[in-house]
Design an enzyme around this catalytic site. Sequence first.
Site, PDB file in Angstrom:
ATOM      1  N   TYR A 144      92.638  76.611  -8.198  1.00  0.00           N
ATOM      2  CA  TYR A 144      91.944  77.902  -8.237  1.00  0.00           C
ATOM      3  C   TYR A 144      92.953  79.050  -8.200  1.00  0.00           C
ATOM      4  O   TYR A 144      92.932  79.932  -9.064  1.00  0.00           O
ATOM      5  CB  TYR A 144      91.006  77.971  -7.038  1.00  0.00           C
ATOM      6  CG  TYR A 144      90.135  79.206  -6.945  1.00  0.00           C
ATOM      7  CD1 TYR A 144      89.047  79.390  -7.795  1.00  0.00           C
ATOM      8  CD2 TYR A 144      90.383  80.169  -5.972  1.00  0.00           C
ATOM      9  CE1 TYR A 144      88.234  80.510  -7.674  1.00  0.00           C
ATOM     10  CE2 TYR A 144      89.564  81.284  -5.846  1.00  0.00           C
ATOM     11  CZ  TYR A 144      88.499  81.455  -6.695  1.00  0.00           C
ATOM     12  OH  TYR A 144      87.683  82.563  -6.572  1.00  0.00           O
ATOM     13  N   GLY A 204      89.209  74.070  12.077  1.00  0.00           N
ATOM     14  CA  GLY A 204      90.325  74.582  12.880  1.00  0.00           C
ATOM     15  C   GLY A 204      89.782  75.142  14.187  1.00  0.00           C
ATOM     16  O   GLY A 204      88.689  74.781  14.630  1.00  0.00           O
TER      17      GLY A 204
HETATM   18  P1  NAD Z   1      79.500  80.899  -8.173  1.00  0.00           P
HETATM   19  O1  NAD Z   1      80.078  79.548  -8.139  1.00  0.00           O
HETATM   20  O2  NAD Z   1      78.231  81.151  -7.450  1.00  0.00           O
HETATM   21  O3  NAD Z   1      79.300  81.405  -9.671  1.00  0.00           O
HETATM   22  C1  NAD Z   1      80.117  81.006 -10.730  1.00  0.00           C
HETATM   23  C2  NAD Z   1      79.242  80.751 -11.941  1.00  0.00           C
HETATM   24  O4  NAD Z   1      80.073  80.366 -13.046  1.00  0.00           O
HETATM   25  C3  NAD Z   1      78.242  79.599 -11.725  1.00  0.00           C
HETATM   26  O5  NAD Z   1      76.967  79.993 -12.152  1.00  0.00           O
HETATM   27  C4  NAD Z   1      78.798  78.471 -12.591  1.00  0.00           C
HETATM   28  O6  NAD Z   1      77.790  77.592 -13.056  1.00  0.00           O
HETATM   29  C5  NAD Z   1      79.493  79.240 -13.699  1.00  0.00           C
HETATM   30  N1  NAD Z   1      80.572  78.482 -14.348  1.00  0.00           N
HETATM   31  C6  NAD Z   1      81.575  77.794 -13.737  1.00  0.00           C
HETATM   32  N2  NAD Z   1      82.389  77.249 -14.649  1.00  0.00           N
HETATM   33  C7  NAD Z   1      81.907  77.608 -15.875  1.00  0.00           C
HETATM   34  C8  NAD Z   1      82.301  77.341 -17.202  1.00  0.00           C
HETATM   35  N3  NAD Z   1      83.363  76.577 -17.475  1.00  0.00           N
HETATM   36  N4  NAD Z   1      81.564  77.876 -18.204  1.00  0.00           N
HETATM   37  C9  NAD Z   1      80.476  78.632 -17.944  1.00  0.00           C
HETATM   38  N5  NAD Z   1      80.038  78.899 -16.708  1.00  0.00           N
HETATM   39  C10 NAD Z   1      80.752  78.402 -15.673  1.00  0.00           C
HETATM   40  O7  NAD Z   1      80.653  81.888  -7.622  1.00  0.00           O
HETATM   41  P2  NAD Z   1      80.594  83.439  -7.289  1.00  0.00           P
HETATM   42  O8  NAD Z   1      80.823  83.596  -5.836  1.00  0.00           O
HETATM   43  O9  NAD Z   1      79.406  84.071  -7.916  1.00  0.00           O
HETATM   44  O10 NAD Z   1      81.914  83.925  -8.014  1.00  0.00           O
HETATM   45  C11 NAD Z   1      81.888  84.553  -9.287  1.00  0.00           C
HETATM   46  C12 NAD Z   1      83.304  84.955  -9.696  1.00  0.00           C
HETATM   47  O11 NAD Z   1      83.868  85.821  -8.710  1.00  0.00           O
HETATM   48  C13 NAD Z   1      84.240  83.756  -9.811  1.00  0.00           C
HETATM   49  O12 NAD Z   1      85.089  83.953 -10.918  1.00  0.00           O
HETATM   50  C14 NAD Z   1      85.054  83.798  -8.537  1.00  0.00           C
HETATM   51  O13 NAD Z   1      86.331  83.258  -8.697  1.00  0.00           O
HETATM   52  C15 NAD Z   1      85.112  85.315  -8.260  1.00  0.00           C
HETATM   53  N6  NAD Z   1      85.297  85.556  -6.822  1.00  0.00           N
HETATM   54  C16 NAD Z   1      84.273  85.385  -5.938  1.00  0.00           C
HETATM   55  C17 NAD Z   1      84.486  85.596  -4.574  1.00  0.00           C
HETATM   56  C18 NAD Z   1      83.395  85.457  -3.557  1.00  0.00           C
HETATM   57  O14 NAD Z   1      83.662  85.651  -2.361  1.00  0.00           O
HETATM   58  N7  NAD Z   1      82.162  85.184  -3.886  1.00  0.00           N
HETATM   59  C19 NAD Z   1      85.765  85.969  -4.123  1.00  0.00           C
HETATM   60  C20 NAD Z   1      86.788  86.089  -5.064  1.00  0.00           C
HETATM   61  C21 NAD Z   1      86.544  85.903  -6.407  1.00  0.00           C
END
Ligand code: NAD
Length: 312
Positions: A144, A204
């Site tokens: 990641y 932890g």
């Molecule tokens: P989530 O897992 O709920 O949502 C991610 C979505 O992307 C899901 O619906 C999943 O099915 C879809 N997905 C995954 N791989 C895919 C692919 N190859 N093709 C098409 N769709 C795909 O996560 P989230 O918390 O909503 O996070 C959304 C974004 O924000 C992510 O990129 C994550 O890295 C970033 N982010 C989130 C947080 C957090 O605290 N929630 C923090 C930092 C970064």
Amino acid sequence: MKKILVTGGAGFIGSHLCERLLNEGNEVICLDNFSSGSKDNIMHLHDNPYFELVRHDITMPFFIEVDEIYNLACPASPIQYQKAPIKTIKTSIMGAINMLDLAQRIGAKILQASTSEVYGDPDIHPQPETYWGRVNPIGSRSCYDEGKRCAESLFVNYHKQNNVRIKIVRIFNTYGPNMLPDDGRVVSNFIVQALQDKPITIYGNGNQTRSFQYVDDLVDGLIRMMGTSDNVIGPVNIGNPSEFTILELAQKVIELTNSKSHIEFRELPEDDPMQRKPDITKATELLNGWQPKINLEKGLKNTIEYFKKIVQ
Ligand code: NAD
Ligand code: UDP
């Protein structure tokens, strides 16, 4: 009316973003492969004629004419992204290339959902955007962390070499309704455990810290970032600087749910960051005074109400 593509639109953050963009009078195309998201998150948007859902995997090229792209597709929970680490890397990197190629071809603006994980287990606190981070490149979080770091490099280089209009946002721990009950992240785990009077699992000793942001504040920041002028490319931290230990979070959740749960300590996962807190000076300056508005207690109450409807 703008036409906007949201990849990962059926996920936790994506579903809130789709709803908000529709409410602001845009046409929204939600693309998702449903690997860590759910149709249930966007079901209520189906009757809106300006909403479209596409099942697609961003590791494969995709073509559509839109004005803006929010690239959110990627599992975000450590449990989820470590289940299939190679797929996580492909999603971050091949997905970024496919979406950047699309943005370049159609002249769209594109925003990347990057992460505080680019700072790894930080030795600078709080973390400003100028900090380069401390990431283990071969550890269990690296699929990641390094995927997202490479995606940032791709974004910056498509901008420099090919003039693509980019925006990079580094999101810090965000929570709220529409997280899946078995998502594995700390806020949803603790709330579900508390509502079921099951043990609250602290990994932890619980002295590690996180700074929790309610999803509405994040969505506001994302939309403001997309609206900035083309010379603002980021990266910009978007998070709530109020910092809590994981033990404090557990106690707060038990109190707000009136739960009979007790705390159970489990092994700390490899490379789990000991502290995390955003420096949001840049966001406040660049995003028209943006500040998080919802404190932990209020955000947790909203999230608890959501989970009460879907678990128990
Ligand atoms: P989530 O897992 O709920 O949502 C991610 C979505 O992307 C899901 O619906 C999943 O099915 C879809 N997905 C995954 N791989 C895919 C692919 N190859 N093709 C098409 N769709 C795909 O996560 P989230 O918390 O909503 O996070 C959304 C974004 O924000 C992510 O990129 C994550 O890295 C970033 N982010 C989130 C947080 C957090 O605290 N929630 C923090 C930092 C970064
Ligand atoms: N955590 C915990 N119990 C859980 C889930 C997570 O103690 O049931 C801890 C985890 O070890 C980390 C923090 O809570 O220190 C935040 O974890 P999360 O998976 O939500 O996000 P991270 O910030 O680690 O990506």
